[in-house]
Design a protein around this motif. Structure first.
Motif, PDB file in Angstrom:
ATOM      1  N   SER A  28      11.291  61.674 -16.012  1.00 53.25           N
ATOM      2  CA  SER A  28      11.688  60.771 -15.004  1.00 53.25           C
ATOM      3  C   SER A  28      11.244  61.528 -13.512  1.00 53.25           C
ATOM      4  O   SER A  28      11.984  62.163 -12.903  1.00 53.25           O
ATOM      5  CB  SER A  28      13.180  60.352 -14.736  1.00 53.25           C
ATOM      6  OG  SER A  28      13.890  59.800 -15.978  1.00 53.25           O
ATOM      7  N   PRO A  29       9.950  61.335 -13.077  1.00 48.07           N
ATOM      8  CA  PRO A  29       9.394  61.803 -11.881  1.00 48.07           C
ATOM      9  C   PRO A  29       9.900  60.953 -10.680  1.00 48.07           C
ATOM     10  O   PRO A  29       9.762  59.815 -10.770  1.00 48.07           O
ATOM     11  CB  PRO A  29       8.053  62.059 -12.142  1.00 48.07           C
ATOM     12  CG  PRO A  29       7.567  61.083 -13.021  1.00 48.07           C
ATOM     13  CD  PRO A  29       8.936  60.725 -14.003  1.00 48.07           C
ATOM     14  N   ILE A  30      10.009  61.471  -9.545  1.00 45.58           N
ATOM     15  CA  ILE A  30      10.220  60.889  -8.190  1.00 45.58           C
ATOM     16  C   ILE A  30       9.435  61.463  -7.170  1.00 45.58           C
ATOM     17  O   ILE A  30       9.532  62.554  -6.834  1.00 45.58           O
ATOM     18  CB  ILE A  30      11.628  60.924  -7.684  1.00 45.58           C
ATOM     19  CG1 ILE A  30      12.405  60.074  -8.815  1.00 45.58           C
ATOM     20  CG2 ILE A  30      11.843  60.157  -6.541  1.00 45.58           C
ATOM     21  CD1 ILE A  30      13.936  60.068  -8.638  1.00 45.58           C
ATOM     22  N   LEU A  31       8.594  60.761  -6.551  1.00 46.71           N
ATOM     23  CA  LEU A  31       7.942  61.330  -5.343  1.00 46.71           C
ATOM     24  C   LEU A  31       8.187  60.366  -4.283  1.00 46.71           C
ATOM     25  O   LEU A  31       8.394  59.258  -3.937  1.00 46.71           O
ATOM     26  CB  LEU A  31       6.290  60.815  -5.509  1.00 46.71           C
ATOM     27  CG  LEU A  31       5.338  61.122  -4.284  1.00 46.71           C
ATOM     28  CD1 LEU A  31       5.296  62.499  -3.902  1.00 46.71           C
ATOM     29  CD2 LEU A  31       3.787  60.598  -4.547  1.00 46.71           C
ATOM     30  N   ARG A  32       8.656  61.369  -3.108  1.00 49.47           N
ATOM     31  CA  ARG A  32       8.982  60.618  -2.048  1.00 49.47           C
ATOM     32  C   ARG A  32       8.236  61.013  -0.871  1.00 49.47           C
ATOM     33  O   ARG A  32       8.265  62.343  -0.620  1.00 49.47           O
ATOM     34  CB  ARG A  32      10.480  61.231  -1.478  1.00 49.47           C
ATOM     35  CG  ARG A  32      11.360  60.598  -1.010  1.00 49.47           C
ATOM     36  CD  ARG A  32      12.956  60.925  -0.713  1.00 49.47           C
ATOM     37  NE  ARG A  32      13.521  60.770   0.339  1.00 49.47           N
ATOM     38  CZ  ARG A  32      14.683  60.947   0.749  1.00 49.47           C
ATOM     39  NH1 ARG A  32      15.466  61.909  -0.178  1.00 49.47           N
ATOM     40  NH2 ARG A  32      15.530  60.457   1.542  1.00 49.47           N
ATOM     41  N   LEU A  33       7.781  60.265   0.149  1.00 47.89           N
ATOM     42  CA  LEU A  33       7.285  60.566   1.316  1.00 47.89           C
ATOM     43  C   LEU A  33       8.187  59.918   2.679  1.00 47.89           C
ATOM     44  O   LEU A  33       8.699  59.020   2.620  1.00 47.89           O
ATOM     45  CB  LEU A  33       5.821  59.770   1.490  1.00 47.89           C
ATOM     46  CG  LEU A  33       5.071  60.215   0.199  1.00 47.89           C
ATOM     47  CD1 LEU A  33       3.614  59.125   0.200  1.00 47.89           C
ATOM     48  CD2 LEU A  33       4.473  61.743   0.250  1.00 47.89           C
ATOM     49  N   LEU A  34       8.264  60.685   3.557  1.00 48.99           N
ATOM     50  CA  LEU A  34       9.023  60.354   4.764  1.00 48.99           C
ATOM     51  C   LEU A  34       8.273  60.620   6.080  1.00 48.99           C
ATOM     52  O   LEU A  34       7.876  61.824   6.352  1.00 48.99           O
ATOM     53  CB  LEU A  34      10.338  61.067   4.810  1.00 48.99           C
ATOM     54  CG  LEU A  34      11.389  60.593   3.629  1.00 48.99           C
ATOM     55  CD1 LEU A  34      12.503  61.732   3.695  1.00 48.99           C
ATOM     56  CD2 LEU A  34      11.946  59.359   3.802  1.00 48.99           C
ATOM     57  N   SER A  35       8.219  59.725   6.860  1.00 48.16           N
ATOM     58  CA  SER A  35       7.709  60.050   8.275  1.00 48.16           C
ATOM     59  C   SER A  35       8.692  60.759   9.020  1.00 48.16           C
ATOM     60  O   SER A  35       9.916  60.787   8.607  1.00 48.16           O
ATOM     61  CB  SER A  35       7.249  58.925   9.138  1.00 48.16           C
ATOM     62  OG  SER A  35       8.374  57.934   9.520  1.00 48.16           O
ATOM     63  N   GLY A  36       8.361  61.412  10.026  1.00 48.34           N
ATOM     64  CA  GLY A  36       9.185  62.204  10.669  1.00 48.34           C
ATOM     65  C   GLY A  36      10.201  61.149  11.783  1.00 48.34           C
ATOM     66  O   GLY A  36       9.785  60.084  11.812  1.00 48.34           O
ATOM     67  N   GLY A  37      11.492  61.577  12.064  1.00 48.20           N
ATOM     68  CA  GLY A  37      12.430  60.774  13.007  1.00 48.20           C
ATOM     69  C   GLY A  37      11.678  61.018  14.253  1.00 48.20           C
ATOM     70  O   GLY A  37      11.091  62.040  14.673  1.00 48.20           O
ATOM     71  N   PHE A  38      12.164  60.122  15.410  1.00 50.62           N
ATOM     72  CA  PHE A  38      11.810  60.166  17.010  1.00 50.62           C
ATOM     73  C   PHE A  38      12.740  61.038  17.554  1.00 50.62           C
ATOM     74  O   PHE A  38      13.992  60.753  17.294  1.00 50.62           O
ATOM     75  CB  PHE A  38      11.494  58.817  17.087  1.00 50.62           C
ATOM     76  CG  PHE A  38      10.392  58.186  16.879  1.00 50.62           C
ATOM     77  CD1 PHE A  38       9.201  58.293  17.363  1.00 50.62           C
ATOM     78  CD2 PHE A  38      10.413  57.255  15.790  1.00 50.62           C
ATOM     79  CE1 PHE A  38       7.790  57.918  17.005  1.00 50.62           C
ATOM     80  CE2 PHE A  38       9.286  56.722  15.241  1.00 50.62           C
ATOM     81  CZ  PHE A  38       7.998  56.915  16.028  1.00 50.62           C
ATOM     82  N   LEU A  39      12.316  62.071  18.410  1.00 47.69           N
ATOM     83  CA  LEU A  39      12.976  63.011  19.070  1.00 47.69           C
ATOM     84  C   LEU A  39      12.816  62.781  20.545  1.00 47.69           C
ATOM     85  O   LEU A  39      12.265  61.956  21.074  1.00 47.69           O
ATOM     86  CB  LEU A  39      12.316  64.336  18.692  1.00 47.69           C
ATOM     87  CG  LEU A  39      12.324  64.659  17.250  1.00 47.69           C
ATOM     88  CD1 LEU A  39      11.483  66.084  17.309  1.00 47.69           C
ATOM     89  CD2 LEU A  39      13.396  64.616  16.578  1.00 47.69           C
ATOM     90  N   SER A  40      13.908  63.105  21.117  1.00 47.18           N
ATOM     91  CA  SER A  40      13.925  63.109  22.736  1.00 47.18           C
ATOM     92  C   SER A  40      14.043  64.454  23.553  1.00 47.18           C
ATOM     93  O   SER A  40      14.780  65.261  22.737  1.00 47.18           O
ATOM     94  CB  SER A  40      15.079  62.164  23.272  1.00 47.18           C
ATOM     95  OG  SER A  40      15.167  61.051  22.903  1.00 47.18           O
ATOM     96  N   VAL A  41      12.960  64.962  24.109  1.00 44.27           N
ATOM     97  CA  VAL A  41      13.182  66.202  25.093  1.00 44.27           C
ATOM     98  C   VAL A  41      13.957  66.039  26.090  1.00 44.27           C
ATOM     99  O   VAL A  41      13.773  65.295  26.859  1.00 44.27           O
ATOM    100  CB  VAL A  41      11.599  66.505  25.145  1.00 44.27           C
ATOM    101  CG1 VAL A  41      11.722  68.043  25.830  1.00 44.27           C
ATOM    102  CG2 VAL A  41      10.859  66.718  23.942  1.00 44.27           C
ATOM    103  N   THR A  42      14.973  66.862  26.116  1.00 46.49           N
ATOM    104  CA  THR A  42      15.862  67.144  27.227  1.00 46.49           C
ATOM    105  C   THR A  42      16.128  68.481  27.751  1.00 46.49           C
ATOM    106  O   THR A  42      15.390  69.327  27.277  1.00 46.49           O
ATOM    107  CB  THR A  42      17.401  66.568  26.724  1.00 46.49           C
ATOM    108  OG1 THR A  42      17.729  67.547  25.654  1.00 46.49           O
ATOM    109  CG2 THR A  42      17.362  65.232  25.877  1.00 46.49           C
TER     110      THR A  42
END
Length: 166
Positions: A28-42
């Motif tokens: 049972s293989p699983i491939l997972r691709l995720l884009s990054g989350g959006f960040l705020s520079v403070t």
């Protein structure tokens, strides 16, 4: 987010020896691709003099990214603190953090005993390739580690199980 999973069973062979050794396995293989989350520079200081910390900063270069390595994911020279008593021009959650991909798999086999008893062996591996999967970089401009990724997600993890059903 993209997930691709599959279940592959080995065939039931007619030869008893081959069936005992190679039959009944399940992958049972699983491939997972995720884009990054959006960040705020403070900034962690009260530049606007309104009593609120973690205020936005100014973006002064069009490309905010460094070489996207752990040591310089964001380019510190692309940002500046706003003038005292003013608010920064950079908006909320508009810089893309690091994405990731992960390959996991499970291998199992069930052995039958009599009519109702069975023994199941299972091996699972997460992040099989043991790839670096970075967490978000530090986004507080006036700190020593700004733009750097100082932590990562889990390395390869393997686990094994044996279950007896009666």
């Amino acid at each position: 987010m993209f997930n691709l999973s599959a279940v592959v069973d080995t065939p039931q062979f007619s030869n008893p020896t081959l069936r005992a050794v190679a039959g009944g396995w399940r992958l049972s293989p699983i491939l997972r691709l995720l884009s990054g989350g959006f960040l705020s520079v403070t900034t962690n200081s009260d530049i606007a003099l309104n009593g609120i910390r973690f205020q936005h900063v100014n973006q002064i270069l069009p490309d905010v990214y460094g070489d996207k390595s752990p040591g310089q994911y964001l380019n510190p020279a692309a940002f500046a603190l706003p003038a005292t008593g003013t608010r920064g021009t950079l908006g909320y959650a508009n810089i893309l953090g690091p994405g990731l991909w992960q390959f996991d798999a499970a291998l199992s086999r069930t052995f039958g005993f009599g009519e109702s008893k069975r023994l199941e062996f299972r091996a699972e591996a997460f992040n099989i390739t043991n790839s670096l999967r970075m967490n978000n970089p530090n986004t507080v401009l006036n700190t020593n580690t700004f733009g750097q990724v100082t932590s990562a997600r889990d390395p390869r993890i393997m686990q094994f199980a044996l279950k007896y059903v009666f």
